[in-house]
Write an enzyme that holds these catalytic residues in place. Structure first.
Site, PDB file in Angstrom:
ATOM      1  N   HIS A 144       0.809  -1.218   0.000  1.00 30.78           N
ATOM      2  CA  HIS A 144       0.000   0.000   0.000  1.00 30.78           C
ATOM      3  C   HIS A 144       0.851   1.281   0.000  1.00 30.78           C
ATOM      4  O   HIS A 144       0.617   2.208   0.774  1.00 30.78           O
ATOM      5  CB  HIS A 144      -0.980   0.002   1.179  1.00 30.78           C
ATOM      6  CG  HIS A 144      -1.924  -1.169   1.173  1.00 30.78           C
ATOM      7  ND1 HIS A 144      -2.870  -1.361   2.148  1.00 30.78           N
ATOM      8  CD2 HIS A 144      -2.053  -2.222   0.320  1.00 30.78           C
ATOM      9  CE1 HIS A 144      -3.550  -2.478   1.896  1.00 30.78           C
ATOM     10  NE2 HIS A 144      -3.064  -3.013   0.784  1.00 30.78           N
ATOM     11  N   GLU A 237     -12.997   1.110  -4.713  1.00 29.85           N
ATOM     12  CA  GLU A 237     -13.811   2.317  -4.818  1.00 29.85           C
ATOM     13  C   GLU A 237     -13.286   3.295  -5.859  1.00 29.85           C
ATOM     14  O   GLU A 237     -12.083   3.402  -6.084  1.00 29.85           O
ATOM     15  CB  GLU A 237     -13.827   3.064  -3.473  1.00 29.85           C
ATOM     16  CG  GLU A 237     -14.497   2.319  -2.354  1.00 29.85           C
ATOM     17  CD  GLU A 237     -14.513   3.103  -1.053  1.00 29.85           C
ATOM     18  OE1 GLU A 237     -15.148   2.624  -0.096  1.00 29.85           O
ATOM     19  OE2 GLU A 237     -13.906   4.209  -0.997  1.00 29.85           O
ATOM     20  N   TYR A 247     -12.928   9.780   3.608  1.00 29.57           N
ATOM     21  CA  TYR A 247     -13.556   8.769   2.761  1.00 29.57           C
ATOM     22  C   TYR A 247     -13.693   7.414   3.448  1.00 29.57           C
ATOM     23  O   TYR A 247     -13.999   6.422   2.807  1.00 29.57           O
ATOM     24  CB  TYR A 247     -12.838   8.721   1.411  1.00 29.57           C
ATOM     25  CG  TYR A 247     -13.156   9.998   0.674  1.00 29.57           C
ATOM     26  CD1 TYR A 247     -14.246  10.088  -0.173  1.00 29.57           C
ATOM     27  CD2 TYR A 247     -12.456  11.168   0.954  1.00 29.57           C
ATOM     28  CE1 TYR A 247     -14.608  11.278  -0.758  1.00 29.57           C
ATOM     29  CE2 TYR A 247     -12.811  12.376   0.378  1.00 29.57           C
ATOM     30  CZ  TYR A 247     -13.889  12.423  -0.480  1.00 29.57           C
ATOM     31  OH  TYR A 247     -14.268  13.621  -1.048  1.00 29.57           O
ATOM     32  N   TYR A 258      -9.949 -10.090   4.771  1.00 31.28           N
ATOM     33  CA  TYR A 258      -9.709 -11.294   3.974  1.00 31.28           C
ATOM     34  C   TYR A 258     -10.137 -12.558   4.716  1.00 31.28           C
ATOM     35  O   TYR A 258     -10.397 -13.591   4.098  1.00 31.28           O
ATOM     36  CB  TYR A 258      -8.237 -11.366   3.562  1.00 31.28           C
ATOM     37  CG  TYR A 258      -7.867 -10.261   2.603  1.00 31.28           C
ATOM     38  CD1 TYR A 258      -8.359 -10.238   1.310  1.00 31.28           C
ATOM     39  CD2 TYR A 258      -7.035  -9.212   2.999  1.00 31.28           C
ATOM     40  CE1 TYR A 258      -8.044  -9.209   0.428  1.00 31.28           C
ATOM     41  CE2 TYR A 258      -6.711  -8.180   2.134  1.00 31.28           C
ATOM     42  CZ  TYR A 258      -7.219  -8.187   0.842  1.00 31.28           C
ATOM     43  OH  TYR A 258      -6.910  -7.160  -0.017  1.00 31.28           O
TER      44      TYR A 258
END
Length: 370
Positions: A144, A237, A247, A258
């Site tokens: 990420h 998204e 958000y 997961y």
């Protein structure tokens, strides 16, 4: 309704032909054998500049791939990190300035940084390299990092960084993780940033609550900032980040852990923004662009999203209010994981496929009517 593009028969070594909902297209390979390519831009002379995750920046011209460009800073090839995005300054033709996002190391910890530099006239060397931004909290995790770059009409830079695998960081206003960031091309803070004074958040922060925004674009027609980001299990998204808005990740999400466990408080809560669109199951989006071009007028204003999981390109139609009203899935399983998508100046669509033998593809119109 989701419509699948179906391939038609094509002779060996000829471009692959596809019939889509509105047009017939062909896909040709411009370059292959690339080492985990991540991003592509079209240069003013029609050549392509492309990043490889391991740290190489190369130029593709007339079907030939250059040697790595010298002078690129050392990147940290760690997990999902490495040399990530490349973006050309609006005045690149004269200034030769470009921007790179990358994973960098501090000992055994890693984070995302942005640099700028000038490409030599012969395209062989990057000089005057300056680091513009380095995230404030590094971690040993390898996921990420974000992080594509979109340049606004005033020259300022928008880019995203994911939560770095530590989800609660996306709600920490003193952490660059899980955010869309906004800086000037010299690294300074724009006047319209919501936390410019640093009192309620870091000055670079534009919006928070983003899990892993790997795609970002500004619609050149209406100047709307759009992102596409990875959810967990479900919940990918598309967002339109506004200054100072949150958000939701990981407080609200359409995805699950997961393991199947619910995340946060649900799909909506006061104080958190809803996405424009979401996918469940996830498609693992890689990049987003807005189609405005002469080659496919039928697609004008559509969003194009590359996807890794289902190896496809999603074409999303919007109505006059900007609401996404339909999705067509193109090339599913035909070319492998699609990492990047860019609309070229001539209206063709460029795709970058993922992996240790990645390719640069060009989608163009055929003279065949659908």
């Amino acid at each position: 309704m989701i419509l699948l593009a179906s391939p038609s028969l094509a002779c060996a070594q000829e471009p692959a032909q596809f019939s889509t909902e509105k047009v017939s297209v062909q896909v040709e390979t411009l370059a292959s054998g690339l080492d985990n390519p991540w991003s592509v831009e079209v240069m003013p002379d029609g050549a392509f500049i492309i990043t490889e995750l391991g740290g190489s920046l190369r130029i593709i011209r007339d079907g030939k791939t250059s040697a790595p460009i010298a002078g690129v800073p050392k990147v940290a090839r760690q997990g999902q990190g490495g040399l990530l995005d490349v973006a050309l300054s609006p005045d690149f033709e004269t200034s030769r300035t470009l921007f790179l996002s990358m994973a960098v190391a501090n000992g055994s910890r890693y984070g995302t940084a942005l640099v700028r530099g000038e490409l030599s006239a012969d395209g062989k060397k990057l000089s005057g390299v300056k680091e513009l931004f380095r995230m404030n909290k590094f971690t040993g995790k390898g996921q990420h990092f974000g992080s594509r770059i979109s340049i606004a009409s005033d020259g300022s830079l928008f880019f995203g960084i994911g939560d770095r695998g530590e989800r609660d960081r996306a709600q920490d206003m003193r952490d660059h993780a899980g955010a869309i960031l906004h800086i000037e091309p010299d690294g300074s803070i724009p006047a319209d940033n919501p936390y410019r004074d640093g009192k309620d958040g870091l000055p670079e922060v534009w919006s928070k609550g983003h899990r892993n925004p790997q795609g970002i674009v500004i619609d050149p027609k209406n100047h709307q900032l759009l992102t596409v980001e990875h959810g967990a299990r479900g919940g990918d998204e598309i967002n339109a980040p506004q200054p100072g808005k949150n958000y939701g990740w990981p407080v609200i999400t359409y995805g699950k852990d997961y393991s199947g466990v619910e995340i946060g408080v649900g799909q909506a809560a006061e104080g958190y923004e809803q996405p424009l669109y979401y996918w469940d199951p996830s498609i693992a989006p890689g990049a987003i662009d807005v189609y405005h071009g002469a080659m496919f007028p039928q697609w004008d204003g559509n969003l194009l999203v590359s996807a890794l999981k289902y190896q496809l390109l999603a074409r999303l139609e919007r109505d006059e209010t900007g609401k996404i009203v339909s999705e067509e899935r193109l090339f599913e399983g035909e070319f492998g994981r699609i990492r990047d998508v860019k609309v070229a100046p001539d209206g063709a669509v460029l795709l970058v496929t993922d992996g240790d033998s990645g390719a640069l593809l060009r989608v163009s119109a055929t003279d065949k009517k659908s």
